[in-house]
Design a protein around this motif. Structure first.
Motif, PDB file in Angstrom:
ATOM      1  N   MET A   1       0.842  -1.173   0.000  1.00 31.47           N
ATOM      2  CA  MET A   1       0.000   0.000   0.000  1.00 31.47           C
ATOM      3  C   MET A   1       0.889   1.237   0.000  1.00 31.47           C
ATOM      4  O   MET A   1       1.819   1.341   0.796  1.00 31.47           O
ATOM      5  N   SER A   2       0.612   2.144  -0.871  1.00 29.81           N
ATOM      6  CA  SER A   2       1.359   3.387  -0.947  1.00 29.81           C
ATOM      7  C   SER A   2       0.780   4.393   0.034  1.00 29.81           C
ATOM      8  O   SER A   2      -0.425   4.613   0.076  1.00 29.81           O
ATOM      9  N   VAL A   3       1.644   5.008   0.857  1.00 33.02           N
ATOM     10  CA  VAL A   3       1.217   5.950   1.876  1.00 33.02           C
ATOM     11  C   VAL A   3       2.084   7.198   1.796  1.00 33.02           C
ATOM     12  O   VAL A   3       3.282   7.106   1.521  1.00 33.02           O
ATOM     13  N   ALA A   4       1.489   8.361   2.046  1.00 29.87           N
ATOM     14  CA  ALA A   4       2.244   9.608   2.128  1.00 29.87           C
ATOM     15  C   ALA A   4       1.729  10.407   3.326  1.00 29.87           C
ATOM     16  O   ALA A   4       0.523  10.505   3.534  1.00 29.87           O
ATOM     17  N   VAL A   5       2.665  10.944   4.099  1.00 32.69           N
ATOM     18  CA  VAL A   5       2.329  11.771   5.259  1.00 32.69           C
ATOM     19  C   VAL A   5       2.895  13.159   5.004  1.00 32.69           C
ATOM     20  O   VAL A   5       4.065  13.301   4.635  1.00 32.69           O
ATOM     21  N   TYR A   6       2.073  14.176   5.206  1.00 37.32           N
ATOM     22  CA  TYR A   6       2.489  15.560   5.010  1.00 37.32           C
ATOM     23  C   TYR A   6       2.532  16.232   6.370  1.00 37.32           C
ATOM     24  O   TYR A   6       1.507  16.389   7.030  1.00 37.32           O
ATOM     25  N   GLU A   7       3.732  16.597   6.795  1.00 35.14           N
ATOM     26  CA  GLU A   7       4.004  17.108   8.139  1.00 35.14           C
ATOM     27  C   GLU A   7       4.347  18.579   8.103  1.00 35.14           C
ATOM     28  O   GLU A   7       5.189  19.000   7.315  1.00 35.14           O
ATOM     29  N   ARG A   8       3.686  19.362   8.950  1.00 32.05           N
ATOM     30  CA  ARG A   8       3.943  20.799   8.986  1.00 32.05           C
ATOM     31  C   ARG A   8       5.340  21.113   9.523  1.00 32.05           C
ATOM     32  O   ARG A   8       5.964  22.078   9.098  1.00 32.05           O
ATOM     33  N   ASP A   9       5.835  20.325  10.476  1.00 30.83           N
ATOM     34  CA  ASP A   9       7.162  20.590  11.032  1.00 30.83           C
ATOM     35  C   ASP A   9       8.223  20.554   9.941  1.00 30.83           C
ATOM     36  O   ASP A   9       8.155  19.743   9.015  1.00 30.83           O
ATOM     37  N   VAL A  10       9.207  21.429  10.064  1.00 27.96           N
ATOM     38  CA  VAL A  10      10.310  21.469   9.105  1.00 27.96           C
ATOM     39  C   VAL A  10      11.160  20.216   9.241  1.00 27.96           C
ATOM     40  O   VAL A  10      11.682  19.690   8.282  1.00 27.96           O
ATOM     41  N   SER A  11      11.268  19.715  10.469  1.00 26.51           N
ATOM     42  CA  SER A  11      12.077  18.532  10.736  1.00 26.51           C
ATOM     43  C   SER A  11      11.319  17.627  11.693  1.00 26.51           C
ATOM     44  O   SER A  11      10.639  18.096  12.595  1.00 26.51           O
ATOM     45  N   LEU A  12      11.461  16.329  11.528  1.00 29.50           N
ATOM     46  CA  LEU A  12      10.811  15.401  12.445  1.00 29.50           C
ATOM     47  C   LEU A  12      11.542  15.316  13.773  1.00 29.50           C
ATOM     48  O   LEU A  12      11.023  14.771  14.731  1.00 29.50           O
ATOM     49  N   THR A  13      12.748  15.850  13.844  1.00 34.23           N
ATOM     50  CA  THR A  13      13.503  15.799  15.095  1.00 34.23           C
ATOM     51  C   THR A  13      13.514  17.138  15.813  1.00 34.23           C
ATOM     52  O   THR A  13      14.050  17.248  16.903  1.00 34.23           O
TER      53      THR A  13
END
Length: 188
Positions: A1-13
């Motif tokens: 299954m193809s998944v995409a997540v769009y995150e507002r944060d510039v960095s996940l860390t």
């Protein structure tokens, strides 16, 4: 299954605020079944001891206390988890699916499909998501009662008010989520 997540944060860390959550045995079994073994081991190593759950009056009198119990098999037990650390663990290996610095601006629906638009001019097919927020205090002051400083509690006051408290202390002695390498479980 193809998944995409769009995150507002510039960095996940880069996010430092967060809170702790409780993973019950059903959640533990699901994580063990879904996570690669090294990530599961990092989850267990960085989780906190189960401290139970207390229901208290606004004067801090105990109504009901459910004690947490450690189990021989971590997949059958409860875990206190730092939300940020859990986020890092769950995102490990997903660099191609997670897109950072994508601030959602609006969506349009056409022919049963929803297109999300972002402030950088890009767009993607997606479903709208709901958000919530929490905060945390790093250390309880010495005057805080023992019950509040050692476990989760629901302090029940006259409607419509209540207060939920949660204490988190890692099993393995990791100092902070910023010290954790999610791929190896070692501190940087």
């Amino acid at each position: 299954m193809s998944v995409a997540v769009y995150e507002r944060d510039v960095s996940l860390t880069g996010r430092l605020e967060g809170y702790h959550i409780h993973i019950n045995p059903a959640g533990s079994r699901a994580l063990k079944a879904c996570l690669p073994p090294p990530v599961w081991e990092s989850f267990v190593a960085t989780a906190g001891e189960p401290g139970g759950l207390g229901f208290l009056t606004e004067q801090l009198s105990e109504l009901v206390v459910i004690n947490g119990e450690a189990t021989a098999d971590p997949a059958e037990g409860s875990h206190a988890v730092d939300r940020i650390t859990l986020r890092h663990l769950l995102l490990s290996g997903l660099d191609d699916a997670v897109h950072c610095d994508k601030t959602f601006t609006h969506y349009e629906e056409h022919d049963g499909k929803v297109t999300a638009f972002f402030d950088d001019g890009s767009c993607a097919l997606r479903r709208p998501a709901r958000r919530c927020g929490r905060c945390r205090i790093r250390r309880a002051p010495a005057w805080v009662p023992h019950r509040l400083a050692t476990s989760m509690n629901m302090i029940v006051a006259p409607d419509p008010f209540f207060l939920f408290t949660s204490v988190f202390e890692r099993r393995s002695g990791y100092r902070d989520q910023d010290d954790l390498d999610v791929n190896t479980g070692r501190r940087w």
